[in-house]
Design a protein around this motif. Sequence first.
Motif, mmCIF file in Angstrom:
data_model
loop_
_atom_site.group_PDB
_atom_site.id
_atom_site.type_symbol
_atom_site.label_atom_id
_atom_site.label_comp_id
_atom_site.label_asym_id
_atom_site.label_seq_id
_atom_site.Cartn_x
_atom_site.Cartn_y
_atom_site.Cartn_z
ATOM 1 N N GLN A 233 0.860 -1.179 0.000
ATOM 2 C CA GLN A 233 0.000 0.000 0.000
ATOM 3 C C GLN A 233 0.900 1.234 0.000
ATOM 4 N N SER B 167 0.344 3.589 2.034
ATOM 5 C CA SER B 167 0.189 4.122 3.400
ATOM 6 C C SER B 167 1.498 4.308 4.182
ATOM 7 N N ARG C 259 0.835 -7.003 -4.364
ATOM 8 C CA ARG C 259 0.219 -7.982 -3.466
ATOM 9 C C ARG C 259 0.271 -9.364 -4.098
ATOM 10 N N GLN D 54 -1.813 3.005 -6.254
ATOM 11 C CA GLN D 54 -2.614 3.710 -5.253
ATOM 12 C C GLN D 54 -2.214 5.175 -5.223
ATOM 13 N N GLY E 164 -6.941 6.205 0.774
ATOM 14 C CA GLY E 164 -6.147 5.517 -0.234
ATOM 15 C C GLY E 164 -7.062 5.109 -1.367
HETATM 16 N N1 PHE Z 1 -4.084 1.461 2.550
HETATM 17 C C1 PHE Z 1 -5.453 1.024 2.512
HETATM 18 C C2 PHE Z 1 -5.585 -0.135 1.536
HETATM 19 O O1 PHE Z 1 -4.679 -0.362 0.789
HETATM 20 C C3 PHE Z 1 -6.366 2.151 2.109
HETATM 21 C C4 PHE Z 1 -6.438 3.227 3.118
HETATM 22 C C5 PHE Z 1 -5.565 4.281 3.059
HETATM 23 C C6 PHE Z 1 -7.371 3.201 4.129
HETATM 24 C C7 PHE Z 1 -5.623 5.307 3.991
HETATM 25 C C8 PHE Z 1 -7.432 4.220 5.053
HETATM 26 C C9 PHE Z 1 -6.565 5.260 4.987
HETATM 27 O O2 PHE Z 1 -6.549 -0.828 1.493
#
Ligand code: PHE
Length: 339
Positions: free
Chosen positions: A163, A165, A192, A206, A305
Amino acid sequence: LRQQGLKDVDSSQDLDRINDIRVKLLGKKGPIKEALRGMRDLSAEERPKIGQFANEIRDDLTRAIESKRAELEQAKINAQLAKETIDVTLPGSAVSQGQPHVIQQIIDQLVDLFIGMGYEVAVGDEVEEDHYNFEMLNLPKDHPARDMQDTFYVTPEVLMRTQTSPMQARMMEKHDFSKGPLKMISPGKVYRRDTDDATHSHQFHQVEGMVIGKHITMTDLKGTLEVVAQELFGDELKVRLRPSYFPFTEPSVEADITCFNCLGKGCSICKNTGWIEVLGAGMTHPNVLRMAGVDPDVYGGFAFGLGPDRFAMLKYGVEDIRDFYQNDVRFLTQFDQKG
Ligand code: PHE
């Protein structure tokens, strides 16, 4: 000899032939040289006459040869020029310059939108530490939610990020909150361990977004997502939030947008619900703030995201995510922004 010589010269059509004639008639072994050589056997009266005569013939033939040679050389140049003529008035043939990939087009559009709202753009690494991809996001080693994202590990501590994130944690750590809120987006590739099919790809994209500051509320999140939806799908669209779960946000939400196709009336694209699920988001978890060195009693905010691949599929009615990655130019050129 003179007549025959002049006729030969006149009838010859190429420079090699002219040269042959010159050697034959005027060369060391030719008739003229021979006649002049024979002069010593002649009487004193005959010598000047014959000599003059031979010289006249030689001069006539030389002139004829030279003028013919000049004529043929000019003709050769003219032919060459005609062949190499460039018509500068012809219209040029257009060379395709290509175009950004359709997913990159969506990313560029979002980046422009967020830059316009004062966000900074941060690009992270695709090879990431477990520490940032999971631990700093409130996902310790044994956390069951790690199963939500099947991971390619490089070493036990290094992985292909699942991700974008981790950029939340990295940017919070770096940010000087005394200078104002953190507003950032981070686009990029993620990985993934999924089996590729029409809706799954082991590598996709993303765009992460995060705002951390004072007095940031869920209404700010909803308003921001509405701007995104309207930018990509149309002005009238609304956003609806449904409860969800992510370890790094509390509360967590799943965001739906009004179905851009039927505008909420219900159609096959939205399975008659009138809504389409587009992204995950939430209010940043206090643990995540604390781990990144941010005081959760003073600061807070939201993160989201979203998946440009999914957006592109929805926007253009693409039914198989693999189409984006097979580099078939016939497919990709359909999304030429320049039209
Ligand atoms: N990183 C999460 C995902 O890949 C998405 C997400 C990002 C959710 C930021 C909350 C806040 O599913």
